[in-house]
Design a protein around this motif. Structure first.
Motif, PDB file in Angstrom:
ATOM      1  N   ASN A 181     -49.782 -40.520  60.523  1.00  0.00           N
ATOM      2  CA  ASN A 181     -50.511 -39.631  61.446  1.00  0.00           C
ATOM      3  C   ASN A 181     -49.656 -39.165  62.617  1.00  0.00           C
ATOM      4  OD1 ASN A 181     -52.908 -41.953  60.640  1.00  0.00           O
ATOM      5  ND2 ASN A 181     -53.253 -39.824  60.123  1.00  0.00           N
ATOM      6  N   VAL A 182     -48.479 -38.587  62.297  1.00  0.00           N
ATOM      7  CA  VAL A 182     -47.613 -38.077  63.361  1.00  0.00           C
ATOM      8  C   VAL A 182     -47.895 -36.607  63.663  1.00  0.00           C
ATOM      9  CG1 VAL A 182     -45.767 -39.723  62.934  1.00  0.00           C
ATOM     10  CG2 VAL A 182     -45.789 -37.542  61.678  1.00  0.00           C
ATOM     11  N   GLU A 183     -48.878 -36.024  62.970  1.00  0.00           N
ATOM     12  CA  GLU A 183     -49.224 -34.634  63.249  1.00  0.00           C
ATOM     13  C   GLU A 183     -49.654 -34.495  64.712  1.00  0.00           C
ATOM     14  OE1 GLU A 183     -52.793 -36.717  61.386  1.00  0.00           O
ATOM     15  OE2 GLU A 183     -50.646 -36.529  60.936  1.00  0.00           O
ATOM     16  N   GLY A 184     -49.139 -33.469  65.367  1.00  0.00           N
ATOM     17  CA  GLY A 184     -49.461 -33.249  66.772  1.00  0.00           C
ATOM     18  C   GLY A 184     -48.682 -34.148  67.721  1.00  0.00           C
ATOM     19  N   ARG A 185     -47.781 -34.983  67.180  1.00  0.00           N
ATOM     20  CA  ARG A 185     -47.003 -35.892  68.031  1.00  0.00           C
ATOM     21  C   ARG A 185     -45.502 -35.691  67.833  1.00  0.00           C
ATOM     22  NH1 ARG A 185     -48.784 -41.941  67.542  1.00  0.00           N
ATOM     23  NH2 ARG A 185     -48.787 -41.582  65.281  1.00  0.00           N
ATOM     24  N   GLY A 186     -45.145 -34.545  67.249  1.00  0.00           N
ATOM     25  CA  GLY A 186     -43.727 -34.270  67.055  1.00  0.00           C
ATOM     26  C   GLY A 186     -43.219 -34.575  65.668  1.00  0.00           C
ATOM     27  N   GLY A 187     -44.116 -34.927  64.747  1.00  0.00           N
ATOM     28  CA  GLY A 187     -43.686 -35.194  63.382  1.00  0.00           C
ATOM     29  C   GLY A 187     -42.640 -36.284  63.318  1.00  0.00           C
ATOM     30  N   SER A 188     -41.599 -36.035  62.503  1.00  0.00           N
ATOM     31  CA  SER A 188     -40.554 -37.047  62.347  1.00  0.00           C
ATOM     32  C   SER A 188     -39.761 -37.254  63.631  1.00  0.00           C
ATOM     33  CB  SER A 188     -39.603 -36.658  61.214  1.00  0.00           C
ATOM     34  OG  SER A 188     -38.982 -35.410  61.485  1.00  0.00           O
ATOM     35  N   GLY A 189     -39.788 -36.255  64.543  1.00  0.00           N
ATOM     36  CA  GLY A 189     -39.106 -36.433  65.821  1.00  0.00           C
ATOM     37  C   GLY A 189     -39.658 -37.596  66.610  1.00  0.00           C
ATOM     38  N   TYR A 190     -40.951 -37.851  66.467  1.00  0.00           N
ATOM     39  CA  TYR A 190     -41.574 -38.996  67.129  1.00  0.00           C
ATOM     40  C   TYR A 190     -40.976 -40.298  66.599  1.00  0.00           C
ATOM     41  CZ  TYR A 190     -45.305 -42.240  68.534  1.00  0.00           C
ATOM     42  OH  TYR A 190     -46.010 -43.293  69.066  1.00  0.00           O
ATOM     43  N   VAL A 191     -40.699 -40.317  65.296  1.00  0.00           N
ATOM     44  CA  VAL A 191     -40.137 -41.524  64.676  1.00  0.00           C
ATOM     45  C   VAL A 191     -38.679 -41.706  65.081  1.00  0.00           C
ATOM     46  CG1 VAL A 191     -39.888 -42.791  62.509  1.00  0.00           C
ATOM     47  CG2 VAL A 191     -41.700 -41.089  62.744  1.00  0.00           C
ATOM     48  N   VAL A 192     -37.947 -40.588  65.226  1.00  0.00           N
ATOM     49  CA  VAL A 192     -36.563 -40.675  65.694  1.00  0.00           C
ATOM     50  C   VAL A 192     -36.507 -41.392  67.037  1.00  0.00           C
ATOM     51  CG1 VAL A 192     -34.569 -39.344  66.502  1.00  0.00           C
ATOM     52  CG2 VAL A 192     -35.796 -38.632  64.435  1.00  0.00           C
ATOM     53  N   ASN A 193     -37.399 -41.021  67.932  1.00  0.00           N
ATOM     54  CA  ASN A 193     -37.420 -41.656  69.252  1.00  0.00           C
ATOM     55  C   ASN A 193     -37.726 -43.145  69.141  1.00  0.00           C
ATOM     56  OD1 ASN A 193     -36.917 -39.147  70.366  1.00  0.00           O
ATOM     57  ND2 ASN A 193     -39.080 -38.717  70.763  1.00  0.00           N
ATOM     58  N   LYS A 194     -38.608 -43.488  68.228  1.00  0.00           N
ATOM     59  CA  LYS A 194     -38.959 -44.897  68.041  1.00  0.00           C
ATOM     60  C   LYS A 194     -37.757 -45.698  67.517  1.00  0.00           C
ATOM     61  CE  LYS A 194     -43.456 -45.431  68.944  1.00  0.00           C
ATOM     62  NZ  LYS A 194     -44.031 -46.514  69.764  1.00  0.00           N
ATOM     63  N   VAL A 195     -37.052 -45.138  66.538  1.00  0.00           N
ATOM     64  CA  VAL A 195     -35.901 -45.853  65.977  1.00  0.00           C
ATOM     65  C   VAL A 195     -34.809 -45.994  67.025  1.00  0.00           C
ATOM     66  CG1 VAL A 195     -34.053 -45.748  64.253  1.00  0.00           C
ATOM     67  CG2 VAL A 195     -36.405 -45.193  63.593  1.00  0.00           C
ATOM     68  N   ASN A 196     -34.584 -44.944  67.806  1.00  0.00           N
ATOM     69  CA  ASN A 196     -33.591 -45.034  68.884  1.00  0.00           C
ATOM     70  C   ASN A 196     -33.983 -46.117  69.890  1.00  0.00           C
ATOM     71  OD1 ASN A 196     -31.882 -43.063  67.886  1.00  0.00           O
ATOM     72  ND2 ASN A 196     -32.844 -41.411  69.046  1.00  0.00           N
ATOM     73  N   GLU A 197     -35.270 -46.210  70.162  1.00  0.00           N
ATOM     74  CA  GLU A 197     -35.753 -47.255  71.068  1.00  0.00           C
ATOM     75  C   GLU A 197     -35.458 -48.638  70.492  1.00  0.00           C
ATOM     76  OE1 GLU A 197     -40.035 -49.006  72.685  1.00  0.00           O
ATOM     77  OE2 GLU A 197     -39.934 -46.951  71.910  1.00  0.00           O
ATOM     78  N   PHE A 198     -35.702 -48.786  69.205  1.00  0.00           N
ATOM     79  CA  PHE A 198     -35.408 -50.072  68.566  1.00  0.00           C
ATOM     80  C   PHE A 198     -33.919 -50.381  68.608  1.00  0.00           C
ATOM     81  CE2 PHE A 198     -33.884 -52.090  64.624  1.00  0.00           C
ATOM     82  CZ  PHE A 198     -34.355 -53.374  64.853  1.00  0.00           C
ATOM     83  N   LEU A 199     -33.085 -49.399  68.280  1.00  0.00           N
ATOM     84  CA  LEU A 199     -31.639 -49.630  68.270  1.00  0.00           C
ATOM     85  C   LEU A 199     -31.128 -50.001  69.655  1.00  0.00           C
ATOM     86  CD1 LEU A 199     -30.487 -46.748  65.897  1.00  0.00           C
ATOM     87  CD2 LEU A 199     -30.492 -49.203  65.402  1.00  0.00           C
ATOM     88  N   SER A 200     -31.741 -49.440  70.691  1.00  0.00           N
ATOM     89  CA  SER A 200     -31.330 -49.813  72.051  1.00  0.00           C
ATOM     90  C   SER A 200     -31.738 -51.242  72.363  1.00  0.00           C
ATOM     91  CB  SER A 200     -31.942 -48.848  73.068  1.00  0.00           C
ATOM     92  OG  SER A 200     -33.359 -48.981  73.128  1.00  0.00           O
ATOM     93  N   ARG A 201     -32.875 -51.687  71.831  1.00  0.00           N
ATOM     94  CA  ARG A 201     -33.316 -53.070  72.041  1.00  0.00           C
ATOM     95  C   ARG A 201     -32.449 -54.046  71.254  1.00  0.00           C
ATOM     96  NH1 ARG A 201     -39.950 -53.198  71.639  1.00  0.00           N
ATOM     97  NH2 ARG A 201     -40.381 -52.069  73.555  1.00  0.00           N
ATOM     98  N   ALA A 202     -31.989 -53.602  70.094  1.00  0.00           N
ATOM     99  CA  ALA A 202     -31.288 -54.501  69.175  1.00  0.00           C
ATOM    100  C   ALA A 202     -29.802 -54.626  69.479  1.00  0.00           C
ATOM    101  CB  ALA A 202     -31.477 -54.002  67.738  1.00  0.00           C
ATOM    102  N   GLN A 203     -29.321 -53.925  70.510  1.00  0.00           N
ATOM    103  CA  GLN A 203     -27.882 -53.953  70.808  1.00  0.00           C
ATOM    104  C   GLN A 203     -27.449 -55.336  71.312  1.00  0.00           C
ATOM    105  OE1 GLN A 203     -26.542 -49.483  71.864  1.00  0.00           O
ATOM    106  NE2 GLN A 203     -27.482 -50.584  73.537  1.00  0.00           N
TER     107      GLN A 203
END
Length: 685
Positions: A663-685
Motif C-alpha cells: 500500500n505505497v500508493e499515494g506515498r511515493g511508490g517505490s521511492g518510499y521504500v528507497v528511503n526506508k532501506v537507506n534508513e536501515f543502511l544508516s542504522r546498520a553501519q
C-alpha cells in the motif's frame, strides 16, 4: 526358529481342532499353539480366549478388565504396533513323545516388540494342556488348550493383578541463538500470577483494578477469583506473563489479593522482531497428542506451534526418557522392565543477526511488508522480517495481545510475508536483462527508439498498451532503461527473447521449484499456465503479468551479479556450508558484470529512480526499484501498489537488502521504500 510376522489383515480359522479318530488323524498340539500366537501377533486378543483352558478363563473372568481391554491399553500406552513371537517346532516322533501318554507340553517362546522405551525382547513359555470333551453321544474329543500366563500380556508380569506403570522424564528443550550467541528462544523464567479471594477486602474493587491493568473484562477477572467458591483460601490461578512484562511491577499497587512468583518457562528476548521466524511453543492439544502418539508427549506437554519451534520440533524437543515398571497389587515394584534416559534437545544457531533484525523491524515500523538481508558472498541470511508482527511471548503464554485492537482482521499479525510470493514489478528487470544478454537478443549498447508514454507492437493487441513513466526519453539503451525503469524497453526485450526461451530460463532460475532453504518458502512462479500470449510475455519482461516472486528467492538471484554469474545458496543455520552455489554459473561473468553496471546508475545517477542527495549512509550501492500495481484492469485508475527496493553494496559485497512494503500508493511508490532501506543502511553501519 520359526518366525511369525505381523499381518495387516488376519482372520482366525473357524475350525481349530478336529477329532482324533486314528493315529493319522491325531490332533497336533502345535495347531493350537499356532492359533494362539497368530492371534497375539495380530492383536486379535479376543481370539486368544478361544484356545485357552478353563483354569485360564476362571482367572481372567475374576478380573475387573477383559483380556482384550487390558492388552489394548498396555500396548497402546507403550506404543507397541508390532509383535513377533517365535518358537522351535518339535518332532514328536524323533523325541519319542507319545501324545496319548502326555497331558501337557511346554514351549519356550521369544517375544519381541518395539515400545516407546525401545525394543523389548523377553523369553516366556506357552503351556499346552490336553483336555477331553464328551459330546451328547458320549464321544470323546481330544483338544489341546493354552494355559495363560500374565507375562503373555507383558514382560515381568507374574500375576493377573499386576499393573504396569509408565513414567516419562521430559528432555530439556533445545534453545535457538543468533550468529552472535544472542538468545532468541531460551529456557528461562516467566511469572505465574494467582489470586486469593479470602484476603481481598473488596472483590469488585479488586476485579476492576486488575482488569484495568491487564486490559481485561471485569467479568473475566471475577470468574478467575471465583474458581473455588468453597475454598476461598486456595490460590486461584490466573495466567503467566513474560518476565519483562512491565505490568508485573505494578501488581504490588493493586488491592490485596494477588500473588506471583517466577517459574521455569520459555523466553523470547526478540519476541516481536523474530516472531514470524522463531515462532513459539504452547500447550499440546488433544489432536496434537493423538498425532504424536508414542513419542513421549502427555497432556501437560508443550509443543512447537509456529516458526522454527514448529518446523524443528523433533530436533529441539529431544526424546523423553521412559521407565516401564511392573507393580504388584499393592503398588510395590516387581521389576523395572525398560528404562531409557532422556535425550535433551539440540540447540540451533542461526545466521540471523538479532541486532540487524531489530533494526530492520524498527525501520519498517507500522508498515505492512517484509525485508530480507543477506550476505551476497556467503549466502548467510542476516535478517528475515515480516510486519506487522505478534509477540512470541504472549502467544506462548496465551494471554491477550493488545496489538489485536489495531486491526479489524487480526490474521494480518500472523501473515508470514517473507514466506509468500508477490508481484515483483521492476525489481524483476535485471533478470530479463540477464536472459537477453545470454541469448544475444539484447545489445547493452543498442539504443531503442521509444516514443510516447504507451506502446504496442501492432493492432493485434487491441486496446491493450504497455505504459511507462518517463515518456520524455526517446532513445533507450540498457543503462537508460534500468535507470529510468522503462517498462516498454524491457517488454520489447522479453518479446525478442520469445516465450519458450523465457520460460526455459525461468525454470533454470528456480521458478516453479522449491527454494532450497532451511525454512519452508513458497515457490516463485512465472505464469499460471505458461507465457501463452505476447501481451503476457511483454508484461512479464518488466515484472508484471502473472509473475510472483518470493522475497528470499528474489534476493538470492541478485547475488549472481556480484558472484560472476553464480547464485549463492541461501543459508539459515550457522553449521551449513557458506558460499556454496545454488545455481552455478547460471550466467556468464560478463553478463553479470554488465547487469551490475546498469544497476549502479539507478542509485548514483541524479536521474536514477533510487538516487538521493543524502542517502544517510556511506555505502556504494547498486540497486533496483519496483512498483507492482495490483489493478483489476489496465483502465483502473486506482489500485494497491507494492513498493520494492533491492540494494546491494557492490564494493564491500557484504550486504544485500530487499524490502517490500504494501500500500505505497499515494506515498511515493517505490521511492518510499528507497528511503526506508537507506534508513536501515544508516542504522546498520
Amino acid at each position: 526358529m520359526k518366525k511369525h510376522l505381523f499381518l495387516s489383515v488376519f482372520v482366525i480359522m473357524s475350525i481349530l481342532f478336529i477329532a482324533a479318530c486314528s493315529d493319522d488323524e491325531r490332533v497336533n498340539p502345535e495347531d493350537t499353539l499356532e492359533a494362539y500366537i497368530r492371534a497375539w501377533e495380530n492383536f486379535a486378543f479376543a481370539e486368544m480366549l478361544t484356545v485357552m483352558n478353563g483354569e485360564s478363563m476362571d482367572v481372567l473372568e475374576n478380573q475387573e478388565w477383559t483380556l482384550e481391554e487390558r492388552m489394548e491399553k498396555v500396548y497402546g500406552d507403550l506404543g507397541v504396533d508390532n509383535i513377533q513371537v517365535s518358537y522351535e517346532p518339535r518332532d514328536f516322533e524323533e523325541e519319542e513323545i507319545d501324545l496319548d501318554e502326555v497331558e501337557e507340553l511346554v514351549y519356550p517362546v521369544q517375544v519381541t516388540m518395539p515400545t516407546i522405551a525401545g525394543e523389548l525382547d523377553y523369553d516366556t513359555e506357552i503351556k499346552l494342556v490336553k483336555v477331553l470333551e464328551t459330546d451328547e453321544n458320549d464321544n470323546e474329543t481330544e483338544k489341546w488348550l493354552v494355559q495363560w500366563l500374565p507375562n503373555h500380556v507383558f514382560a515381568g508380569m507374574e500375576k493377573a493383578t499386576d499393573r504396569i506403570r509408565i513414567s516419562t522424564e521430559q528432555p530439556v528443550r533445545g534453545e535457538i541463538y543468533d550468529r552472535n550467541g544472542e538468545g532468541l528462544a531460551i529456557n528461562g523464567q516467566i511469572y505465574d500470577i494467582w489470586m486469593v479471594p479470602e484476603v481481598m477486602e473488596d472483590v469488585d474493587a479488586y476485579a476492576e483494578a486488575f482488569a484495568e491493568l491487564f486490559d481485561m473484562d471485569v467479568e473475566a477477572v471475577q470468574e478467575i477469583v471465583n474458581q473455588y467458591p468453597d475454598n476461598p483460601d486456595w490460590r486461584a490461578p490466573a495466567f503467566q506473563v513474560p518476565v519483562n512484562d512491565p505490568r508485573v511491577q505494578e501488581l504490588a499497587n493493586l488491592p490485596r489479593g494477588t500473588g506471583w512468583e517466577s517459574m521455569e518457562g520459555r523466553e523470547y528476548p526478540y519476541g516481536i522482531e523474530l516472531a514470524h521466524l522463531v515462532g513459539h511453543i504452547g500447550p499440546i492439544t488433544a489432536e496434537e497428542l493423538e498425532k504424536h502418539e508414542g513419542k513421549g508427549y502427555n497432556a501437560q506437554s508443550t509443543i512447537g506451534k509456529r516458526g522454527l519451534e514448529l518446523e524443528y520440533e523433533d530436533l529441539l524437543r529431544g526424546e523423553a526418557g521412559v521407565s516401564v515398571t511392573i507393580l504388584d497389587e499393592e503398588g510395590n515394584t516387581r521389576h523395572v522392565v525398560l528404562k531409557t534416559e532422556p535425550v535433551h534437545g539440540e540447540d540451533i544457531h542461526l545466521t540471523i543477526d538479532a541486532r540487524l533484525q531489530a533494526q530492520l523491524s524498527a525501520t519498517l515500523g507500522s508498515d505492512a511488508g517484509t525485508g530480507v538481508v543477506m550476505n551476497p558472498m556467503t549466502g548467510e541470511v542476516l535478517a528475515l522480517v515480516s510486519q506487522p508482527s505478534f509477540d512470541s511471548n504472549i502467544r506462548y503464554l496465551g494471554i491477550r495481545d493488545s496489538r489485536a485492537d489495531n486491526f479489524e482482521d487480526t490474521s494480518i499479525l500472523y501473515d508470514r510475508r517473507f514466506q509468500n510470493s508477490y508481484s515483483p514489478g521492476s525489481v524483476f528487470k535485471p533478470f530479463t536483462a540477464a536472459i537477453g544478454l545470454e541469448e544475444g537478443t539484447l545489445d547493452p549498447n543498442e539504443s531503442l527508439s521509444i516514443n510516447g508514454r504507451q506502446w504496442q507492437p501492432d493492432s493485434s493487441w487491441g486496446s491493450y498498451q504497455i505504459t511507462r513513466v518517463n515518456e520524455h526519453i526517446s532513445s533507450v539503451d540498457l543503462e537508460t532503461g534500468m535507470k529510468y525503469s522503462d517498462n516498454i524497453y524491457f517488454a520489447q526485450q522479453a518479446l525478442a527473447i520469445g516465450d519458450s526461451t523465457f520460460e526455459a530460463w525461468a525454470e533454470k532460475l528456480g521458478f516453479g521449484s522449491p527454494i532450497p532453504f532451511s525454512f519452508p518458502m513458497y515457490a516463485s512462479t512465472i505464469a499460471n499456465e505458461g507465457l501463452n500470449s505476447d501481451i503476457l510475455l511483454g508484461d512479464t519482461g518488466y515484472g508484471q503479468g502473472e509473475v510472483l516472486m518470493n522475497p528470499l528467492h528474489l534476493t538470492a538471484l541478485y547475488t549472481m551479479f556480484v558472484n560472476d554469474g553464480t547464485v549463492v545458496q541461501p543459508v539459515l543455520f550457522s553449521d551449513e556450508e557458506m558460499g556454496e552455489a545454488w545455481l552455478e554459473n547460471i550466467v556468464s561473468p560478463e553478463t553479470a558484470g554488465t547487469v551490475l553496471d546498469s544497476l549502479v546508475p539507478v542509485v548514483e545517477d541524479t536521474n536514477g529512480t533510487a538516487y538521493r542527495t543524502d542517502p544517510g549512509h556511506n555505502r556504494s550501492i547498486a540497486g533496483k526499484t519496483g512498483t507492482a500495481e495490483l489493478k483489476k484492469s489496465q483502465q483502473a485508475e486506482d489500485g494497491e501498489q507494492l513498493g520494492w527496493y533491492v540494494a546491494l553494496d557492490y564494493e564491500n559485497k557484504d550486504i544485500l537488502v530487499t524490502m517490500m512494503i504494501e500500500n505505497v500508493e499515494g506515498r511515493g511508490g517505490s521511492g518510499y521504500v528507497v528511503n526506508k532501506v537507506n534508513e536501515f543502511l544508516s542504522r546498520a553501519q
